[in-house]
Design a protein around this motif. Structure first.
Motif, short mmCIF file in Angstrom:
data_model
loop_
_atom_site.label_atom_id
_atom_site.label_comp_id
_atom_site.label_asym_id
_atom_site.label_seq_id
_atom_site.Cartn_x
_atom_site.Cartn_y
_atom_site.Cartn_z
N GLN A 93 0.81 -1.22 0.00
CA GLN A 93 0.00 0.00 0.00
C GLN A 93 0.85 1.27 0.00
O GLN A 93 0.31 2.36 0.19
CB GLN A 93 -0.92 -0.01 1.23
N ARG A 94 2.13 1.16 -0.18
CA ARG A 94 3.07 2.28 -0.24
C ARG A 94 3.14 3.05 1.08
O ARG A 94 3.61 4.19 1.11
CB ARG A 94 2.72 3.26 -1.37
N LEU A 95 2.69 2.46 2.15
CA LEU A 95 2.73 3.15 3.44
C LEU A 95 4.16 3.32 3.94
O LEU A 95 4.49 4.33 4.57
CB LEU A 95 1.90 2.37 4.48
N LYS A 96 4.99 2.33 3.66
CA LYS A 96 6.37 2.41 4.11
C LYS A 96 7.09 3.56 3.45
O LYS A 96 7.81 4.34 4.10
CB LYS A 96 7.08 1.09 3.84
N GLU A 97 6.93 3.70 2.13
CA GLU A 97 7.59 4.79 1.42
C GLU A 97 7.01 6.14 1.83
O GLU A 97 7.74 7.15 1.90
CB GLU A 97 7.45 4.60 -0.10
N THR A 98 5.71 6.17 2.13
CA THR A 98 5.11 7.42 2.60
C THR A 98 5.70 7.85 3.92
O THR A 98 6.03 9.04 4.13
CB THR A 98 3.59 7.25 2.74
N MET A 99 5.86 6.90 4.85
CA MET A 99 6.46 7.25 6.13
C MET A 99 7.92 7.62 5.98
O MET A 99 8.43 8.46 6.73
CB MET A 99 6.30 6.07 7.09
N ARG A 100 8.61 7.03 5.02
CA ARG A 100 10.00 7.40 4.80
C ARG A 100 10.11 8.83 4.29
O ARG A 100 11.01 9.58 4.70
CB ARG A 100 10.63 6.43 3.79
N VAL A 101 9.18 9.24 3.41
CA VAL A 101 9.17 10.62 2.93
C VAL A 101 8.89 11.58 4.09
O VAL A 101 9.43 12.69 4.15
CB VAL A 101 8.12 10.78 1.82
N MET A 102 8.08 11.12 5.04
CA MET A 102 7.76 11.97 6.19
C MET A 102 8.88 12.01 7.22
O MET A 102 8.77 12.72 8.22
CB MET A 102 6.47 11.46 6.84
N GLY A 103 9.95 11.27 6.99
CA GLY A 103 11.11 11.34 7.87
C GLY A 103 11.36 10.13 8.73
O GLY A 103 12.29 10.13 9.55
N LEU A 104 10.55 9.06 8.62
CA LEU A 104 10.76 7.86 9.42
C LEU A 104 11.91 7.05 8.85
O LEU A 104 11.87 6.63 7.69
CB LEU A 104 9.49 7.00 9.45
N GLY A 105 12.94 6.84 9.63
CA GLY A 105 14.09 6.07 9.18
C GLY A 105 13.78 4.60 9.01
O GLY A 105 12.86 4.06 9.64
N ASN A 106 14.58 3.92 8.19
CA ASN A 106 14.35 2.50 7.94
C ASN A 106 14.60 1.67 9.19
O ASN A 106 13.89 0.70 9.46
CB ASN A 106 15.25 2.03 6.79
N GLY A 107 15.61 2.06 9.97
CA GLY A 107 15.89 1.33 11.19
C GLY A 107 14.77 1.42 12.21
O GLY A 107 14.39 0.43 12.85
N VAL A 123 18.84 -3.81 -1.54
CA VAL A 123 19.16 -4.07 -2.95
C VAL A 123 17.89 -4.33 -3.76
O VAL A 123 17.79 -3.91 -4.92
CB VAL A 123 20.13 -5.27 -3.05
N PHE A 124 16.91 -5.00 -3.16
CA PHE A 124 15.64 -5.29 -3.84
C PHE A 124 14.49 -4.76 -2.99
O PHE A 124 13.80 -5.53 -2.32
CB PHE A 124 15.48 -6.79 -4.08
N PRO A 125 14.24 -3.44 -3.00
CA PRO A 125 13.24 -2.85 -2.11
C PRO A 125 11.80 -3.06 -2.55
O PRO A 125 10.88 -2.70 -1.84
CB PRO A 125 13.59 -1.37 -2.12
N GLY A 126 11.58 -3.60 -3.73
CA GLY A 126 10.22 -3.77 -4.21
C GLY A 126 9.87 -2.76 -5.29
O GLY A 126 10.72 -2.01 -5.79
N GLN A 127 8.61 -2.74 -5.63
CA GLN A 127 8.15 -1.92 -6.76
C GLN A 127 8.29 -0.43 -6.51
O GLN A 127 8.59 0.34 -7.42
CB GLN A 127 6.68 -2.27 -7.07
N TYR A 128 8.10 0.00 -5.27
CA TYR A 128 8.04 1.43 -4.99
C TYR A 128 9.29 1.96 -4.29
O TYR A 128 9.37 3.14 -3.99
CB TYR A 128 6.82 1.73 -4.12
#
Length: 354
Positions: free
Chosen positions: A108-122, A288-293
């Protein structure tokens, strides 16, 4: 007498100690069952008769040596095979739901949305780890209480059991994280995760019969699968339960198998190693393979300074004139020719001078 039916003299005691007497007709009483004792008695009588001339020799009566009372619990003997199976089957659903939730967020692209909002991957993965660990820890408390006070594992220490299962819970969560990076559809991930989780357990039922003969190296390699490590640890607990002592703090570093250097502490160490390996693989494969988005990184990204410092290494030009002259330099990304421009940024003279 057949040499295969003679006791093995390689060890000074049985590989697996038991509280029961040696009363099995084929294995323990082999010298009587297969006729060796009778043949020996006939030969002895013949020699004595020839040497003494007597024919009225007394007969011989065999009787097993008295043995104290003991408890024969066949259910305890089956724990090494049934307990890991039930644990894997019961946690297959938990693993599938963890994988489904993570993949659904990615779908649902929620992960990338939160990353744009500043949430780090860790922070993202730490959040999922805490969210998965808390309900599992509560489940483990209930499970240990049922095992100990429900008279399933009568002699084992409940804190030792909880520590062992807690290490397995850590490895299970990391294993679910690793499975999730290979899927981009939540429903498909949930269906496959349970199957994959059970497949990681399958080597153990074939190897449990040879547990007393496997070397520590073999057990270490097999324990790279967390589900197999669970089975190895459960077999040690079952062996101590069969001896009537259970798994305690004073024998946690000793193996119930004679001349075996592997033990329950070694199993827990391997579960922690599995936990670390699964997390490292999750971190690398997802980058290396983050997915479609997602935006993939090069396969060699762990060896780049920019990844660890967080700053891109670029060349600094001497003056404004050199900036204009090096506009087509390799430091600038070339515009794609097969796409329509959505946003065009033109640098003015004022901007360049500034």
């Amino acid at each position: 007498m057949n040499t295969e039916r003679v006791d093995n003299t390689e060890y000074i005691q049985d590989r697996l100690m038991s509280i029961e007497p040696r009363r099995r007709p084929i294995i323990d009483l082999k010298y009587i069952t297969y006729g060796f004792a009778y043949l020996q008695d006939l030969i002895d009588h013949s020699i004595i008769s020839e040497q003494t001339g007597r024919r009225d020799l007394p007969g011989i009566i065999f009787q097993q040596f008295p043995y104290p009372c003991y408890i024969s619990d066949e259910f305890i003997m089956a724990i090494s095979r049934t307990f890991p199976l039930f644990m894997v089957l019961s946690w297959s659903y938990s693993c599938a739901m963890i994988v489904k939730s993570i993949v659904y967020e990615k779908e649902q692209r929620l992960k990338e949305t939160m990353r744009v909002m500043g949430l780090g991957n860790g922070i993202h993965w730490i959040g999922w780890f805490v969210d998965s660990l808390i309900p599992m820890s509560v489940t483990l408390v209930a499970l240990v209480l049922i095992l100990v006070y429900g008279k399933v594992l009568i002699n084992s220490d409940p804190f030792v059991l909880y520590l062992f299962l807690f290490c397995y819970a850590l490895a299970t969560i990391a294993q679910a994280f690793l499975i999730s990076v290979f899927f981009s559809k939540a429903n498909l991930a949930a269906a496959c995760a349970g199957i994959i989780f059970f497949i990681f357990y399958l080597p153990y039922p074939f190897l449990v019969r040879w547990m007393a003969y496997l070397t520590p190296l073999h057990k270490t390699l097999l324990s790279l699968s967390a589900n197999v490590a669970l089975g190895v640890g459960a077999s040690y607990i079952a062996f101590y339960e069969e001896q009537g002592v259970g798994m305690q703090w004073d024998n946690i570093q000793r193996s119930p198998i004679y001349n075996d250097e592997f033990n329950l502490v070694s199993v827990m160490y391997m579960l922690i190693v599995d936990f670390v390996i699964y997390l490292v693989l999750t971190w690398y494969i997802e980058a290396v393979f983050p997915g479609q988005y997602g935006i993939p990184r090069p396969w060699y990204f762990p060896f780049t300074l920019s990844y660890w410092s967080g700053k891109e290494v670029t060349k600094v030009f001497a003056d404004n004139e050199s900036v204009r002259e090096n506009a087509s330099n390799v430091n600038f990304e070339k515009d794609p020719t097969d796409l329509n421009a959505g946003v065009i940024v033109i640098a003015s003279e004022k901007f360049l001078e500034w």
